[in-house]
Design an enzyme around this catalytic site. Structure first.
Site, PDB file in Angstrom:
ATOM      1  N   LEU A   2      44.601  41.701  41.119  1.00  0.00           N
ATOM      2  CA  LEU A   2      44.377  42.560  40.012  1.00  0.00           C
ATOM      3  C   LEU A   2      43.634  41.990  39.034  1.00  0.00           C
ATOM      4  CD1 LEU A   2      48.222  43.267  39.077  1.00  0.00           C
ATOM      5  CD2 LEU A   2      46.860  44.828  40.189  1.00  0.00           C
ATOM      6  N   ASP A   3      42.639  42.777  38.366  1.00  0.00           N
ATOM      7  CA  ASP A   3      41.970  42.233  37.329  1.00  0.00           C
ATOM      8  C   ASP A   3      42.835  41.684  36.123  1.00  0.00           C
ATOM      9  OD1 ASP A   3      39.955  43.519  38.495  1.00  0.00           O
ATOM     10  OD2 ASP A   3      39.974  45.416  37.180  1.00  0.00           O
ATOM     11  N   ARG A   4      42.110  40.665  35.523  1.00  0.00           N
ATOM     12  CA  ARG A   4      42.851  39.709  34.678  1.00  0.00           C
ATOM     13  C   ARG A   4      43.378  40.600  33.427  1.00  0.00           C
ATOM     14  NH1 ARG A   4      39.819  35.695  30.447  1.00  0.00           N
ATOM     15  NH2 ARG A   4      41.693  34.705  29.415  1.00  0.00           N
TER      16      ARG A   4
END
Length: 322
Positions: free
Chosen positions: A146-148
């Site tokens: 997942l993106d940050r």
């Protein structure tokens, strides 16, 4: 944070068991030599300093049960994992975010703002934090990413066999993931899918972004449904059919419906309005996942609750009736 020295001063001989069977040698070394840069690991592989059963191997070699791996002495400086404590407030936040855990996997409701891996100036990520919380686990590896700034469901495998089985479900598209996003404007309900091909590029400033490119881009598909029309915005459900970097963010933006508070692909005016209503983070949340548990042999489903900041934003954008 003080700089620490990570030392592996002696030659190590490691016999492979079922935990690491089937793993690529480069990924095994990255896990085994925590804190050692990948450049060092690939260098000792190229130079033949790493041996398996006394023979040279390529970085793509997959380990077999009973293999004996020779790891040469390595000494590097690291300021990351050696300083991570399970008592840190941010690490304890990960403990509280665990939705489900058994002997084979962890299901986490990842908070926004925490990267899945440390590096690039980050002291630690989800994996490093969980390793601090579960020091006795031989293996903790990401099933997907997942993106940050994206929150929500994240799967972590505790067994090599589990990781392989779940990766196969990702490849075969039998694992179903549902995201919720708050986007600008009124989403046309007739737009049920976006299939624009995506290409990763590096800008002159060194930033990595993803763009729609119909000539060189990789095929990509996201399915969409409207959850709720809002005031100048829409709460939508996104179901990615492929797993490209920033896929949902780019697929919504290219249709003129940027996700709220997206600092890469978003609209500044929409972000300013969202900020004024109390939203200070990207409104993209991995809300639900379902897959076939490779050990219990049942289909399991997990849902990650939206944090108060997202729930408050939905309420703030709701159309107020007179």
């Amino acid at each position: 944070m003080t700089e620490q020295t990570t030392e592996f001063p002696k030659v190590q001989f490691v016999e492979i068991d079922e935990v690491h069977e089937g793993q690529r040698i480069d990924n095994f070394l990255i896990t085994k030599l925590k804190g050692v840069p990948k450049s060092v690991i690939y260098r000792i592989l190229r130079k033949g300093e790493v041996r398996v059963n006394k023979g040279r191997i390529k970085q793509t070699y997959k380990l077999l049960n009973g293999d004996v791996v020779r790891i040469p002495p390595v000494r590097v400086k690291s300021d990351q994992e050696s300083n991570i404590s399970s008592g840190l407030k941010s690490v304890q936040k990960l403990e509280q975010a665990i939705i489900y855990e058994d002997k084979y996997l962890i299901v986490l409701n990842k908070p926004s703002g925490i990267a899945v891996h440390g590096g690039s100036g980050l002291s630690f990520g989800v994996i490093e934090g969980l390793r601090a919380l579960r020091p006795k686990e031989k293996m903790l590896e990401l099933v997907h990413r997942l993106d940050r700034d994206t929150s929500g469901i994240l799967l972590i495998a505790k067994k090599r066999s589990t990781l392989v089985a779940l990766h196969e479900q990702l490849r075969s598209k039998s694992m179903n993931k549902i995201y919720w996003a708050l986007v600008e404007g009124e989403w046309d309900k007739s737009v049920r899918s976006v299939q624009e091909p995506l290409l990763k590029i590096n800008t002159k400033s060194g930033e990595r972004i993803v763009v729609v490119d119909r000539e060189q881009g990789k095929s990509s598909c996201t399915m969409f449904d409207v959850v709720e029309p809002l005031d100048g915005a829409t709460l939508i459900e996104a179901r990615p059919q492929t797993g490209r970097t920033h896929q949902i963010r780019v697929h919504t933006a290219c249709k003129g419906h940027a996700i709220a508070c997206d600092d890469k692909y978003g609209d500044k005016a929409f972000a300013a309005r969202a900020n004024s209503l109390g939203l200070k983070r990207l409104f993209l949340h991995a809300k639900e996942i379902s897959f076939y548990h490779p050990v219990s042999e049942t289909t399991v489903r997990f849902e990650a609750e939206l944090e108060p900041a997202l729930l408050n934003a939905i309420e703030a954008f709701r159309i107020k009736s007179d």
